[in-house]
Design a protein around this motif. Sequence first.
Motif, PDB file in Angstrom:
ATOM      1  N   ILE A  27      -4.242  -8.175 -18.393  1.00  0.00           N
ATOM      2  CA  ILE A  27      -3.355  -7.471 -19.317  1.00  0.00           C
ATOM      3  C   ILE A  27      -2.930  -8.475 -20.386  1.00  0.00           C
ATOM      4  O   ILE A  27      -2.333  -9.508 -20.064  1.00  0.00           O
ATOM      5  CB  ILE A  27      -2.119  -6.913 -18.604  1.00  0.00           C
ATOM      6  N   TYR A  28      -3.277  -8.183 -21.628  1.00  0.00           N
ATOM      7  CA  TYR A  28      -2.883  -9.039 -22.750  1.00  0.00           C
ATOM      8  C   TYR A  28      -1.670  -8.420 -23.434  1.00  0.00           C
ATOM      9  O   TYR A  28      -1.736  -7.271 -23.884  1.00  0.00           O
ATOM     10  CB  TYR A  28      -4.038  -9.163 -23.759  1.00  0.00           C
ATOM     11  N   LEU A  29      -0.573  -9.166 -23.497  1.00  0.00           N
ATOM     12  CA  LEU A  29       0.628  -8.673 -24.164  1.00  0.00           C
ATOM     13  C   LEU A  29       0.495  -8.955 -25.658  1.00  0.00           C
ATOM     14  O   LEU A  29       0.333 -10.108 -26.070  1.00  0.00           O
ATOM     15  CB  LEU A  29       1.868  -9.338 -23.585  1.00  0.00           C
ATOM     16  N   ALA A  30       0.572  -7.910 -26.468  1.00  0.00           N
ATOM     17  CA  ALA A  30       0.172  -8.005 -27.869  1.00  0.00           C
ATOM     18  C   ALA A  30       1.269  -7.569 -28.830  1.00  0.00           C
ATOM     19  O   ALA A  30       2.258  -6.953 -28.442  1.00  0.00           O
ATOM     20  CB  ALA A  30      -1.078  -7.149 -28.094  1.00  0.00           C
ATOM     21  N   HIS A  31       1.054  -7.913 -30.099  1.00  0.00           N
ATOM     22  CA  HIS A  31       1.916  -7.535 -31.215  1.00  0.00           C
ATOM     23  C   HIS A  31       3.370  -7.980 -30.993  1.00  0.00           C
ATOM     24  O   HIS A  31       4.315  -7.248 -31.299  1.00  0.00           O
ATOM     25  CB  HIS A  31       1.858  -6.025 -31.464  1.00  0.00           C
ATOM     26  N   LEU A  32       3.555  -9.183 -30.467  1.00  0.00           N
ATOM     27  CA  LEU A  32       4.908  -9.719 -30.259  1.00  0.00           C
ATOM     28  C   LEU A  32       5.567 -10.025 -31.601  1.00  0.00           C
ATOM     29  O   LEU A  32       4.945 -10.599 -32.488  1.00  0.00           O
ATOM     30  CB  LEU A  32       4.864 -10.994 -29.419  1.00  0.00           C
ATOM     31  N   SER A  33       6.827  -9.647 -31.732  1.00  0.00           N
ATOM     32  CA  SER A  33       7.597  -9.970 -32.923  1.00  0.00           C
ATOM     33  C   SER A  33       7.920 -11.460 -32.946  1.00  0.00           C
ATOM     34  O   SER A  33       8.352 -12.025 -31.935  1.00  0.00           O
ATOM     35  CB  SER A  33       8.904  -9.166 -32.935  1.00  0.00           C
ATOM     36  N   GLN A  34       7.723 -12.093 -34.093  1.00  0.00           N
ATOM     37  CA  GLN A  34       8.053 -13.514 -34.205  1.00  0.00           C
ATOM     38  C   GLN A  34       9.563 -13.751 -34.193  1.00  0.00           C
ATOM     39  O   GLN A  34      10.024 -14.818 -33.795  1.00  0.00           O
ATOM     40  CB  GLN A  34       7.448 -14.082 -35.484  1.00  0.00           C
ATOM     41  N   ASP A  35      10.324 -12.760 -34.629  1.00  0.00           N
ATOM     42  CA  ASP A  35      11.776 -12.916 -34.718  1.00  0.00           C
ATOM     43  C   ASP A  35      12.521 -12.388 -33.493  1.00  0.00           C
ATOM     44  O   ASP A  35      13.627 -12.852 -33.193  1.00  0.00           O
ATOM     45  CB  ASP A  35      12.310 -12.191 -35.957  1.00  0.00           C
ATOM     46  N   ASN A  36      11.925 -11.418 -32.806  1.00  0.00           N
ATOM     47  CA  ASN A  36      12.666 -10.708 -31.764  1.00  0.00           C
ATOM     48  C   ASN A  36      12.005 -10.767 -30.392  1.00  0.00           C
ATOM     49  O   ASN A  36      12.243  -9.907 -29.543  1.00  0.00           O
ATOM     50  CB  ASN A  36      12.847  -9.243 -32.188  1.00  0.00           C
ATOM     51  N   ASN A  37      11.190 -11.791 -30.182  1.00  0.00           N
ATOM     52  CA  ASN A  37      10.528 -11.932 -28.890  1.00  0.00           C
ATOM     53  C   ASN A  37      10.012 -13.354 -28.730  1.00  0.00           C
ATOM     54  O   ASN A  37       9.966 -14.129 -29.694  1.00  0.00           O
ATOM     55  CB  ASN A  37       9.361 -10.947 -28.776  1.00  0.00           C
ATOM     56  N   MET A  38       9.620 -13.693 -27.509  1.00  0.00           N
ATOM     57  CA  MET A  38       8.962 -14.964 -27.197  1.00  0.00           C
ATOM     58  C   MET A  38       7.915 -14.678 -26.130  1.00  0.00           C
ATOM     59  O   MET A  38       8.106 -13.814 -25.279  1.00  0.00           O
ATOM     60  CB  MET A  38       9.972 -15.993 -26.675  1.00  0.00           C
ATOM     61  N   LYS A  39       6.803 -15.419 -26.188  1.00  0.00           N
ATOM     62  CA  LYS A  39       5.741 -15.193 -25.209  1.00  0.00           C
ATOM     63  C   LYS A  39       6.266 -15.282 -23.778  1.00  0.00           C
ATOM     64  O   LYS A  39       5.955 -14.446 -22.927  1.00  0.00           O
ATOM     65  CB  LYS A  39       4.620 -16.215 -25.398  1.00  0.00           C
ATOM     66  N   GLU A  40       7.071 -16.321 -23.517  1.00  0.00           N
ATOM     67  CA  GLU A  40       7.586 -16.541 -22.157  1.00  0.00           C
ATOM     68  C   GLU A  40       8.474 -15.388 -21.710  1.00  0.00           C
ATOM     69  O   GLU A  40       8.415 -14.947 -20.559  1.00  0.00           O
ATOM     70  CB  GLU A  40       8.367 -17.857 -22.089  1.00  0.00           C
ATOM     71  N   LEU A  41       9.294 -14.893 -22.613  1.00  0.00           N
ATOM     72  CA  LEU A  41      10.212 -13.802 -22.293  1.00  0.00           C
ATOM     73  C   LEU A  41       9.451 -12.507 -22.046  1.00  0.00           C
ATOM     74  O   LEU A  41       9.746 -11.775 -21.081  1.00  0.00           O
ATOM     75  CB  LEU A  41      11.224 -13.624 -23.431  1.00  0.00           C
ATOM     76  N   ALA A  42       8.481 -12.219 -22.900  1.00  0.00           N
ATOM     77  CA  ALA A  42       7.674 -11.009 -22.718  1.00  0.00           C
ATOM     78  C   ALA A  42       6.949 -11.042 -21.380  1.00  0.00           C
ATOM     79  O   ALA A  42       6.980 -10.068 -20.612  1.00  0.00           O
ATOM     80  CB  ALA A  42       6.672 -10.868 -23.859  1.00  0.00           C
ATOM     81  N   ARG A  43       6.317 -12.171 -21.092  1.00  0.00           N
ATOM     82  CA  ARG A  43       5.555 -12.283 -19.850  1.00  0.00           C
ATOM     83  C   ARG A  43       6.468 -12.185 -18.637  1.00  0.00           C
ATOM     84  O   ARG A  43       6.160 -11.494 -17.657  1.00  0.00           O
ATOM     85  CB  ARG A  43       4.774 -13.608 -19.844  1.00  0.00           C
ATOM     86  N   MET A  44       7.625 -12.846 -18.677  1.00  0.00           N
ATOM     87  CA  MET A  44       8.563 -12.817 -17.555  1.00  0.00           C
ATOM     88  C   MET A  44       9.082 -11.401 -17.304  1.00  0.00           C
ATOM     89  O   MET A  44       9.154 -10.941 -16.153  1.00  0.00           O
ATOM     90  CB  MET A  44       9.733 -13.755 -17.825  1.00  0.00           C
ATOM     91  N   THR A  45       9.433 -10.707 -18.384  1.00  0.00           N
ATOM     92  CA  THR A  45       9.957  -9.346 -18.241  1.00  0.00           C
ATOM     93  C   THR A  45       8.925  -8.422 -17.624  1.00  0.00           C
ATOM     94  O   THR A  45       9.223  -7.670 -16.690  1.00  0.00           O
ATOM     95  CB  THR A  45      10.383  -8.795 -19.617  1.00  0.00           C
ATOM     96  N   VAL A  46       7.700  -8.480 -18.122  1.00  0.00           N
ATOM     97  CA  VAL A  46       6.644  -7.613 -17.608  1.00  0.00           C
ATOM     98  C   VAL A  46       6.297  -7.981 -16.165  1.00  0.00           C
ATOM     99  O   VAL A  46       6.174  -7.109 -15.294  1.00  0.00           O
ATOM    100  CB  VAL A  46       5.401  -7.679 -18.520  1.00  0.00           C
ATOM    101  N   GLU A  47       6.168  -9.269 -15.895  1.00  0.00           N
ATOM    102  CA  GLU A  47       5.831  -9.708 -14.539  1.00  0.00           C
ATOM    103  C   GLU A  47       6.883  -9.263 -13.529  1.00  0.00           C
ATOM    104  O   GLU A  47       6.545  -8.755 -12.449  1.00  0.00           O
ATOM    105  CB  GLU A  47       5.687 -11.235 -14.498  1.00  0.00           C
ATOM    106  N   GLN A  48       8.142  -9.462 -13.857  1.00  0.00           N
ATOM    107  CA  GLN A  48       9.213  -9.107 -12.917  1.00  0.00           C
ATOM    108  C   GLN A  48       9.222  -7.616 -12.624  1.00  0.00           C
ATOM    109  O   GLN A  48       9.363  -7.200 -11.462  1.00  0.00           O
ATOM    110  CB  GLN A  48      10.571  -9.546 -13.468  1.00  0.00           C
ATOM    111  N   THR A  49       9.074  -6.824 -13.663  1.00  0.00           N
ATOM    112  CA  THR A  49       9.078  -5.369 -13.461  1.00  0.00           C
ATOM    113  C   THR A  49       7.908  -4.937 -12.595  1.00  0.00           C
ATOM    114  O   THR A  49       8.061  -4.134 -11.669  1.00  0.00           O
ATOM    115  CB  THR A  49       9.032  -4.641 -14.814  1.00  0.00           C
ATOM    116  N   LEU A  50       6.720  -5.467 -12.886  1.00  0.00           N
ATOM    117  CA  LEU A  50       5.544  -5.085 -12.106  1.00  0.00           C
ATOM    118  C   LEU A  50       5.653  -5.558 -10.657  1.00  0.00           C
ATOM    119  O   LEU A  50       5.293  -4.832  -9.728  1.00  0.00           O
ATOM    120  CB  LEU A  50       4.280  -5.641 -12.766  1.00  0.00           C
TER     121      LEU A  50
END
Length: 262
Positions: free
Chosen positions: A212-235
């Motif tokens: 699963i590739y997390l895509a179209h991340l906002s440069q101002d309102n997101n971070m790769k680490e945060l996106a990945r952590m949020t998705v991983e924890q939920t799953l």
Amino acid sequence: MQFSVLASGSTGNAFYIETEKQRLLVDAGLSGKQMEELFKQIERSPQNLTAILVTHEHSDHIKGLGIMARKYQLPIYANEKTWRAMEGLIGDIPTEQKFIFPLGDVRSFGDLDVESFGVSHDAAEPMFYVFHHDGKKLALITDTGYVSDRMKGTIQHADVFVFESNHDVEMLRMGRYPWSIKRRILSDVGHVSNEDAALALTDVIGDQTKRIYLAHLSQDNNMKELARMTVEQTLENRGFGVGQQFEICDTDPKVPTKLVYV
């Protein structure tokens, strides 16, 4: 079937997919020079492309489209409303390079079947694609305010997902954007948040899903680490074996992902 997310983010988007006989580019949202550099990084050449598919007319998806099509004499496929919306944005395209790809259709490019489906975004008629080859399935979906049951039914059980995870809601709410833009991003025709991406993924991941590739991340309102952590924890909370059953991968606005097999 091999692919690379050439670039993904608010500054420009492009996706490359190939089989033994076909080489397709989805969107060209960076300058012609930047697009050529991205191809060099994956050791491929735009002159070998079969065609360019367009998702919608926003500049971060079509900035280099006209330049690439004219320079390499490439056919462009988009639906009628998107073609009309692109008039004046991509320069003159010879008639013989213009092709209609209706929303909801499946079109065969040699040994690669491409299925288009609609999303909910503030564009003329935005659509994304599912790629089918030799029993494998790759689903590409970004630029949607929510993931409907209809979309889920189209993309479910893919071997690979390239999936929007645009923003962290609290970062967006507290950030520097004017409220009008925040409201647009949070709306049903905006972009999917990290949390909503994770919840949607719980409904579409199948036994064969490997990446699963997390895509179209906002440069101002997101971070790769945060996106990945949020998705991983939920799953993980929903019982999915992240890192065992499948892996979650980053994308980048300037650096392409490695060219890998589905």
